[in-house]
Design a protein around this motif. Structure first.
Motif, PDB file in Angstrom:
ATOM      1  N   ALA A   1       0.835  -1.213   0.000  1.00 40.97           N
ATOM      2  CA  ALA A   1       0.000   0.000   0.000  1.00 40.97           C
ATOM      3  C   ALA A   1       0.867   1.258   0.000  1.00 40.97           C
ATOM      4  O   ALA A   1       0.596   2.212  -0.743  1.00 40.97           O
ATOM      5  CB  ALA A   1      -0.939  -0.007   1.193  1.00 40.97           C
TER       6      ALA A   1
ATOM      7  N   TRP B   1       1.286   4.040  -3.096  1.00 42.51           N
ATOM      8  CA  TRP B   1       1.085   5.474  -2.924  1.00 42.51           C
ATOM      9  C   TRP B   1       2.295   6.267  -3.406  1.00 42.51           C
ATOM     10  O   TRP B   1       2.149   7.315  -4.044  1.00 42.51           O
ATOM     11  CB  TRP B   1       0.790   5.780  -1.449  1.00 42.51           C
ATOM     12  CG  TRP B   1       0.611   7.247  -1.199  1.00 42.51           C
ATOM     13  CD1 TRP B   1      -0.488   7.998  -1.488  1.00 42.51           C
ATOM     14  CD2 TRP B   1       1.580   8.139  -0.647  1.00 42.51           C
ATOM     15  NE1 TRP B   1      -0.258   9.313  -1.129  1.00 42.51           N
ATOM     16  CE2 TRP B   1       0.993   9.417  -0.620  1.00 42.51           C
ATOM     17  CE3 TRP B   1       2.891   7.982  -0.163  1.00 42.51           C
ATOM     18  CZ2 TRP B   1       1.661  10.541  -0.125  1.00 42.51           C
ATOM     19  CZ3 TRP B   1       3.554   9.092   0.329  1.00 42.51           C
ATOM     20  CH2 TRP B   1       2.952  10.350   0.343  1.00 42.51           C
TER      21      TRP B   1
ATOM     22  N   ILE C   1       0.043   5.004   5.614  1.00 43.10           N
ATOM     23  CA  ILE C   1      -0.903   4.452   4.636  1.00 43.10           C
ATOM     24  C   ILE C   1      -0.810   2.933   4.625  1.00 43.10           C
ATOM     25  O   ILE C   1      -1.820   2.229   4.527  1.00 43.10           O
ATOM     26  CB  ILE C   1      -0.645   5.035   3.239  1.00 43.10           C
ATOM     27  CG1 ILE C   1      -1.181   6.463   3.161  1.00 43.10           C
ATOM     28  CG2 ILE C   1      -1.276   4.171   2.146  1.00 43.10           C
ATOM     29  CD1 ILE C   1      -0.841   7.183   1.877  1.00 43.10           C
TER      30      ILE C   1
ATOM     31  N   GLY D   1      -4.280   2.714   5.593  1.00 37.26           N
ATOM     32  CA  GLY D   1      -4.957   3.090   4.356  1.00 37.26           C
ATOM     33  C   GLY D   1      -5.055   4.604   4.243  1.00 37.26           C
ATOM     34  O   GLY D   1      -4.896   5.323   5.233  1.00 37.26           O
TER      35      GLY D   1
END
Length: 150
Positions: free
Chosen positions: A74, A78, A124, A128
């Protein structure tokens, strides 16, 4: 008691993280300028961002002191959308791989950017994007800076 300069540095650090999270170039420029106001503010911003990066690593559900704290999917996903320049990008990716080489000579503003981007990617990876924004906003609006661990 928190000093005015410390408060300014902590707010600038959080503002920079939120600006990178939302990919807002004007907010990034403003937060970067805020950290450059004075050496004390710069030092506090760097210290706060390093602490948030550390807390995010420890909060990761797969963290183990027995292996490198490599950034997960994740956070890496990003990072693909974050504008970074030269040594900052290399340093962020080195931190994503647990701080191994290459090492770069960065000025204060570059270190602050690298820590901010790395901390956002790590948070993140744990929470998230939406919950990261909520947590950073809550911390920004608080009178103190609690640990990010749940």
């Amino acid at each position: 008691m928190i000093s005015t300069k410390q408060f300014a540095g902590e707010n600038a650090a959080l503002d920079l993280m939120l600006a990178h999270l939302t990919h807002d170039p004007q907010a990034i420029a403003s937060a970067t300028a805020d950290t450059a106001v004075c050496p004390t503010t710069t030092a506090y911003a760097r210290q706060q961002l390093a602490g948030l990066l550390h807390d995010a690593v420890l909060a990761h559900p797969d963290f183990s002191p027995r292996r490198p704290a490599v950034l997960g999917p994740a956070g890496r996903a990003w990072l693909q959308h974050v504008t970074m320049h030269g040594p900052v990008a290399d340093t962020v990716m080195a931190l994503a791989d647990d701080g191994t080489d290459p090492r770069h000579r960065l000025d204060g503003a570059q270190w602050i950017a690298a820590y901010a981007i790395s901390a956002v990617a790590r948070i993140i990876d744990v929470y998230g994007p939406d919950e990261t924004a909520e947590r950073l906003t809550q911390i920004r609006n608080a009178d103190f800076l609690p640990h990010l661990a749940p």
